[in-house]
Design a protein around this motif. Structure first.
Motif, PDB file in Angstrom:
ATOM      1  N   GLY A  38       0.818  -1.211   0.000  1.00 46.62           N
ATOM      2  CA  GLY A  38       0.000   0.000   0.000  1.00 46.62           C
ATOM      3  C   GLY A  38       0.849   1.258   0.000  1.00 46.62           C
ATOM      4  O   GLY A  38       0.544   2.236  -0.699  1.00 46.62           O
ATOM      5  N   THR A  39       1.929   1.243   0.777  1.00 47.29           N
ATOM      6  CA  THR A  39       2.841   2.394   0.790  1.00 47.29           C
ATOM      7  C   THR A  39       3.470   2.606  -0.575  1.00 47.29           C
ATOM      8  O   THR A  39       3.607   3.747  -1.044  1.00 47.29           O
ATOM      9  CB  THR A  39       3.936   2.189   1.847  1.00 47.29           C
ATOM     10  OG1 THR A  39       3.334   1.986   3.130  1.00 47.29           O
ATOM     11  CG2 THR A  39       4.868   3.389   1.902  1.00 47.29           C
ATOM     12  N   ALA A  40       3.862   1.515  -1.227  1.00 45.55           N
ATOM     13  CA  ALA A  40       4.463   1.623  -2.555  1.00 45.55           C
ATOM     14  C   ALA A  40       3.481   2.207  -3.565  1.00 45.55           C
ATOM     15  O   ALA A  40       3.863   2.994  -4.442  1.00 45.55           O
ATOM     16  CB  ALA A  40       4.951   0.250  -3.017  1.00 45.55           C
ATOM     17  N   GLN A  41       2.216   1.845  -3.452  1.00 46.38           N
ATOM     18  CA  GLN A  41       1.219   2.400  -4.360  1.00 46.38           C
ATOM     19  C   GLN A  41       1.061   3.904  -4.165  1.00 46.38           C
ATOM     20  O   GLN A  41       0.932   4.654  -5.141  1.00 46.38           O
ATOM     21  CB  GLN A  41      -0.119   1.700  -4.158  1.00 46.38           C
ATOM     22  CG  GLN A  41      -0.207   0.335  -4.822  1.00 46.38           C
ATOM     23  CD  GLN A  41      -1.612  -0.235  -4.782  1.00 46.38           C
ATOM     24  OE1 GLN A  41      -2.314  -0.133  -3.772  1.00 46.38           O
ATOM     25  NE2 GLN A  41      -2.027  -0.849  -5.873  1.00 46.38           N
ATOM     26  N   GLY A  55      10.442   5.224  -8.745  1.00 48.68           N
ATOM     27  CA  GLY A  55      10.875   4.151  -9.635  1.00 48.68           C
ATOM     28  C   GLY A  55      10.816   2.790  -8.967  1.00 48.68           C
ATOM     29  O   GLY A  55      10.342   1.809  -9.564  1.00 48.68           O
ATOM     30  N   VAL A  56      11.291   2.704  -7.723  1.00 49.36           N
ATOM     31  CA  VAL A  56      11.252   1.432  -6.997  1.00 49.36           C
ATOM     32  C   VAL A  56       9.809   0.997  -6.745  1.00 49.36           C
ATOM     33  O   VAL A  56       9.458  -0.186  -6.883  1.00 49.36           O
ATOM     34  CB  VAL A  56      12.027   1.557  -5.669  1.00 49.36           C
ATOM     35  CG1 VAL A  56      11.810   0.325  -4.796  1.00 49.36           C
ATOM     36  CG2 VAL A  56      13.512   1.761  -5.941  1.00 49.36           C
ATOM     37  N   PHE A  75       3.916  -2.622 -11.668  1.00 52.82           N
ATOM     38  CA  PHE A  75       3.420  -1.749 -12.730  1.00 52.82           C
ATOM     39  C   PHE A  75       4.371  -1.712 -13.924  1.00 52.82           C
ATOM     40  O   PHE A  75       3.935  -1.457 -15.051  1.00 52.82           O
ATOM     41  CB  PHE A  75       3.206  -0.328 -12.202  1.00 52.82           C
ATOM     42  CG  PHE A  75       2.112  -0.210 -11.178  1.00 52.82           C
ATOM     43  CD1 PHE A  75       0.996  -1.037 -11.228  1.00 52.82           C
ATOM     44  CD2 PHE A  75       2.186   0.735 -10.165  1.00 52.82           C
ATOM     45  CE1 PHE A  75      -0.014  -0.933 -10.293  1.00 52.82           C
ATOM     46  CE2 PHE A  75       1.169   0.846  -9.224  1.00 52.82           C
ATOM     47  CZ  PHE A  75       0.070   0.017  -9.288  1.00 52.82           C
ATOM     48  N   HIS A  76       5.665  -1.918 -13.669  1.00 51.14           N
ATOM     49  CA  HIS A  76       6.670  -1.822 -14.735  1.00 51.14           C
ATOM     50  C   HIS A  76       7.822  -2.778 -14.470  1.00 51.14           C
ATOM     51  O   HIS A  76       8.077  -3.187 -13.328  1.00 51.14           O
ATOM     52  CB  HIS A  76       7.227  -0.386 -14.826  1.00 51.14           C
ATOM     53  CG  HIS A  76       6.376   0.528 -15.639  1.00 51.14           C
ATOM     54  ND1 HIS A  76       6.312   0.475 -17.007  1.00 51.14           N
ATOM     55  CD2 HIS A  76       5.539   1.527 -15.254  1.00 51.14           C
ATOM     56  CE1 HIS A  76       5.481   1.410 -17.444  1.00 51.14           C
ATOM     57  NE2 HIS A  76       4.991   2.057 -16.406  1.00 51.14           N
ATOM     58  N   TRP A  77       8.496  -3.131 -15.564  1.00 48.00           N
ATOM     59  CA  TRP A  77       9.760  -3.842 -15.479  1.00 48.00           C
ATOM     60  C   TRP A  77      10.848  -2.877 -14.955  1.00 48.00           C
ATOM     61  O   TRP A  77      10.753  -1.669 -15.141  1.00 48.00           O
ATOM     62  CB  TRP A  77      10.201  -4.329 -16.853  1.00 48.00           C
ATOM     63  CG  TRP A  77       9.291  -5.279 -17.561  1.00 48.00           C
ATOM     64  CD1 TRP A  77       8.192  -4.953 -18.300  1.00 48.00           C
ATOM     65  CD2 TRP A  77       9.416  -6.701 -17.629  1.00 48.00           C
ATOM     66  NE1 TRP A  77       7.624  -6.083 -18.825  1.00 48.00           N
ATOM     67  CE2 TRP A  77       8.361  -7.187 -18.427  1.00 48.00           C
ATOM     68  CE3 TRP A  77      10.335  -7.628 -17.097  1.00 48.00           C
ATOM     69  CZ2 TRP A  77       8.189  -8.526 -18.703  1.00 48.00           C
ATOM     70  CZ3 TRP A  77      10.167  -8.973 -17.370  1.00 48.00           C
ATOM     71  CH2 TRP A  77       9.103  -9.415 -18.164  1.00 48.00           C
ATOM     72  N   PRO A  78      11.905  -3.411 -14.341  1.00 52.12           N
ATOM     73  CA  PRO A  78      13.015  -2.543 -13.924  1.00 52.12           C
ATOM     74  C   PRO A  78      13.641  -1.760 -15.074  1.00 52.12           C
ATOM     75  O   PRO A  78      13.978  -0.589 -14.920  1.00 52.12           O
ATOM     76  CB  PRO A  78      14.016  -3.531 -13.302  1.00 52.12           C
ATOM     77  CG  PRO A  78      13.175  -4.659 -12.808  1.00 52.12           C
ATOM     78  CD  PRO A  78      12.066  -4.794 -13.810  1.00 52.12           C
ATOM     79  N   LEU A  79      13.798  -2.409 -16.234  1.00 55.52           N
ATOM     80  CA  LEU A  79      14.395  -1.701 -17.369  1.00 55.52           C
ATOM     81  C   LEU A  79      13.503  -0.574 -17.878  1.00 55.52           C
ATOM     82  O   LEU A  79      14.003   0.407 -18.447  1.00 55.52           O
ATOM     83  CB  LEU A  79      14.697  -2.675 -18.511  1.00 55.52           C
ATOM     84  CG  LEU A  79      15.931  -3.567 -18.349  1.00 55.52           C
ATOM     85  CD1 LEU A  79      16.153  -4.402 -19.604  1.00 55.52           C
ATOM     86  CD2 LEU A  79      17.169  -2.743 -18.025  1.00 55.52           C
ATOM     87  N   ASP A  80      12.199  -0.687 -17.689  1.00 53.31           N
ATOM     88  CA  ASP A  80      11.295   0.402 -18.074  1.00 53.31           C
ATOM     89  C   ASP A  80      11.637   1.671 -17.297  1.00 53.31           C
ATOM     90  O   ASP A  80      11.691   2.773 -17.850  1.00 53.31           O
ATOM     91  CB  ASP A  80       9.840   0.014 -17.794  1.00 53.31           C
ATOM     92  CG  ASP A  80       9.396  -1.217 -18.560  1.00 53.31           C
ATOM     93  OD1 ASP A  80      10.139  -1.649 -19.465  1.00 53.31           O
ATOM     94  OD2 ASP A  80       8.317  -1.737 -18.241  1.00 53.31           O
TER      95      ASP A  80
END
Length: 284
Positions: A107-110, A231-232, A239-244
């Protein structure tokens, strides 16, 4: 004993063109045509050399080229399913394991990832644009409008670049191998780019007007920490790949370097009416 001819030579040099022995040479004790304290540097309101500084401009252009080169490299790797894509799977798996082991952090990451939304990042940038324009005009910067205008143009270029690459690469969602049927691609990350460019531009716009070194350091560190956290969080929430995210940061380096190079040409503050400028007399 000091040689007499050396003493005479020294006195002749020190008193050249001045009546009376022992009088200092005429460049001492006289106000300069361009006093050091009246010269403005590339930071508004601070003494120093006049912008643009050639070395700094070269560095910014080189930095922009490096960012563009890394972005092109990552795009090529994703498009051709290169070796870095394999590492991308590994890093994504690590994030997924951490998310499963710490469910309370999701939840914090969101919440943190929401700082990359256009509705949040762009208003912050617009506020910084208005404030920087007002401060620059109040400080009588020659082209006070140039940094705010360059910031708006830079921000407008971001979605053009991101959407173009997204449509060309058409990368699948994190952990999947088949692209979406609606033609939406995940490379590069629009949220990571929006947060990094918007908050980065806001920092570069306002930093010249922050005089205290401690405040400048804190503002810079806070901005970089927020960008990294967004980003993290995007990868943590799947939601995304690391390379994105990494590719968006490379693109951000290119755009911010171009903005900083353009901002160098805003010029120094205009001298006040009482400032000393060139004298009508003959030069020294």
């Amino acid at each position: 004993m000091y040689p007499q001819h050396r003493l005479s030579s020294a006195l002749a040099h020190d008193t050249a063109g001045i009546d009376g022995p022992g009088t200092p040479r005429r460049s001492v004790g006289r106000s300069s045509h361009t006093p050091r304290g009246e010269r403005y540097g590339d930071r508004h309101g601070r003494p120093g050399t006049l912008p643009p500084v050639p070395g700094r401009l070269t560095f910014l252009l080189l930095l922009s080229a490096v960012g563009a080169g890394l972005f092109a490299l990552l795009t090529w790797q994703v498009e051709t399913d290169g070796r870095m894509v394999g590492r991308d799977w590994s890093v994504l798996g690590w994030f997924r394991r951490q998310d499963a082991a710490h469910p309370g952090a999701h939840g914090t990451a969101q919440v943190i990832s929401d700082f990359g939304n256009i509705q949040v990042a762009v208003p912050v940038l617009l506020a910084a644009v208005v404030l920087a324009g007002w401060l620059g005009r109040r400080a009588a910067v020659v082209r006070w409008w140039l940094p705010p205008l360059a910031a708006v143009v830079t921000m407008a270029l971001l979605p053009v670049a991101v959407n173009t690459v997204k449509a060309a690469v058409l990368r699948p969602a994190p952990g999947r191998t088949v692209p979406r049927t609606d033609g939406y691609g995940y490379f590069p990350s629009g949220h990571a780019g929006t947060s990094a460019v918007a908050y980065g531009l806001a920092l570069l716009l306002l930093l010249p007007y922050v005089r205290r070194p401690a405040a400048r350091t804190a503002l810079t560190a806070g901005t970089l920490t927020l960008q990294a956290a967004v980003g993290v969080a995007l990868v943590w929430c799947d939601f995304h790949w690391p390379l994105d995210v990494l590719a968006s940061w490379c693109l951000t380096v290119t755009l911010l370097a171009w903005f900083a190079a353009a901002a160098l040409f805003s010029g120094p503050p205009e001298p006040a009416s009482g400032d000393v400028s060139c004298s009508s007399g003959s030069p020294d």
